[in-house]
Design an enzyme around this catalytic site. Structure first.
Site, PDB file in Angstrom:
ATOM      1  CB  ALA A 237      12.807 -23.227  -9.908  1.00  0.00           C
ATOM      2  CG  HIS A 238      14.973 -23.957  -5.345  1.00  0.00           C
ATOM      3  ND1 HIS A 238      15.788 -23.268  -4.489  1.00  0.00           N
ATOM      4  CD2 HIS A 238      13.896 -23.153  -5.527  1.00  0.00           C
ATOM      5  CE1 HIS A 238      15.236 -22.124  -4.156  1.00  0.00           C
ATOM      6  NE2 HIS A 238      14.094 -22.029  -4.777  1.00  0.00           N
TER       7      HIS A 238
END
Length: 337
Positions: A237-238
């Site tokens: 994820a980011h």
């Protein structure tokens, strides 16, 4: 290609036991190797296969050499030695430099004359593809991306936007790098999207498996340091940061802003909660869930080992009663006092 055992030993610093003139033209497992093929013994459980293998040459440890019936190559780490030898026989198809007529390249993009751009590739504005790169069929490179020297995007790889690949990066089919991170904020009972303004930076010598997704950061970049190896079907994820030389097995999910150290190993289907840190040299076994930061190197587990269904159902039923049982034990202890 045919190589003698002596030539292989000299190239990789191994010791020949037996006939150094024995030639090999390929590699295979102990059980299925035939004449002219090389195999290896790393796991002791396969040692009985030495007696029956038809391999012309076997790579093994010194204490297994006496059991080899043919030529042997002695190595401290047979598996690593085999990997290096096998690479000699892994002849990739030659990709001639050039741009296929069906490729669509923005006028502001820069593509090295030494790069190969395959059919139906799209390269967006201000992106750059370096010398010796291979951009496979149907791959998409969005705006403001960099693919550095010697990197390879196999078929249908997507670099969405603001993705920077180092040198000799290899990305397998279907991977999506640089899509929006999962950033949402609740406003008056409705979700609003948080703009994802960062990018993705992938260091030299990384490898990304098929259908893996690595989201770009919200404000800062999502970063994979050099020599990180990611299996198929992994979600990163980011704003995550993965330390150099770490490896992540398939179906693992790493939530946003998690930081994983160097030389870490994550087994299959591991879940990592966001906004935590894992120090260097940590091993997480398969199906584990990491809910808190880890500050000491070592091996950690939380998965449930397999057992027969009847036993598992009994254990699950008892697990639901743990709180009641604990209260009873505590009460008995107080009565004895």
């Amino acid at each position: 290609m045919r190589l003698t055992a002596s030539a292989i030993a000299e190239q990789f610093g191994l010791t020949v036991v037996g006939d150094g003139t024995t030639e090999v033209s390929g590699v295979a497992t102990l059980a299925h190797a035939g004449a002219g093929q090389l195999s290896f013994l790393s796991n002791p459980r396969y040692r009985p296969q030495l007696a029956d293998t038809q391999a012309a040459v076997v790579v093994l440890r010194a204490d297994d050499a006496d059991a080899a019936k043919g030529t042997a190559l002695v190595a401290k780490d047979p598996y690593t030695a085999f990997a290096k030898i096998a690479a000699l026989f892994d002849v990739a198809p030659v990709r001639e430099p050039g741009i296929h007529a069906s490729a669509v390249i923005d006028p502001t993009a820069q593509v090295s004359p030494g790069a190969h751009v395959g059919p139906f590739v799209s390269i967006g504005a201000r992106s750059r593809v370096g010398d010796g790169c291979v951009i496979g069929t149907g791959s998409i490179i969005g705006e403001d991306c960099v693919v550095d020297e010697g990197s390879e995007l196999l078929a249908r790889v997507t670099l969405v936007t603001r993705v920077r690949l180092g040198k000799r990066v290899r990305i397998h089919p279907g991977a999506v790098i640089g899509a929006d991170g999962f950033g949402l904020a609740m406003d008056a009972g409705h979700w609003i999207k948080v703009p994802q303004l960062g990018g993705v930076v992938i260091g030299d010598d990384c490898e990304i498996g098929a259908n893996t997704c690595i989201d770009r950061g919200a404000l800062e970049d999502t970063v994979l340091e050099e020599d990180v190896r990611v299996d198929n079907l992994v979600q990163i994820a980011h704003n995550c940061r993965i330390g150099a030389h770490s490896a992540i097995a398939g179906c693992t999910g790493i939530a946003g802003s998690a930081k994983i150290g160097r030389y870490c190993l994550l087994g299959g289907h591991v879940g990592v909660v966001g906004h935590l840190e894992i120090c260097d040299k940590v091993v997480i076994t398969g199906k584990s869930v990491v809910r808190n930061s880890i500050h000491e190197p070592g091996e950690y587990s939380s998965g449930t080992p397999l057992t027969d269904n009847r036993t598992w159902r009994k254990n699950a039923a008892r697990f639901k009663q743990l709180d009641v049982l604990a209260r009873r034990i505590l009460a008995v202890g107080k009565e004895k006092e």
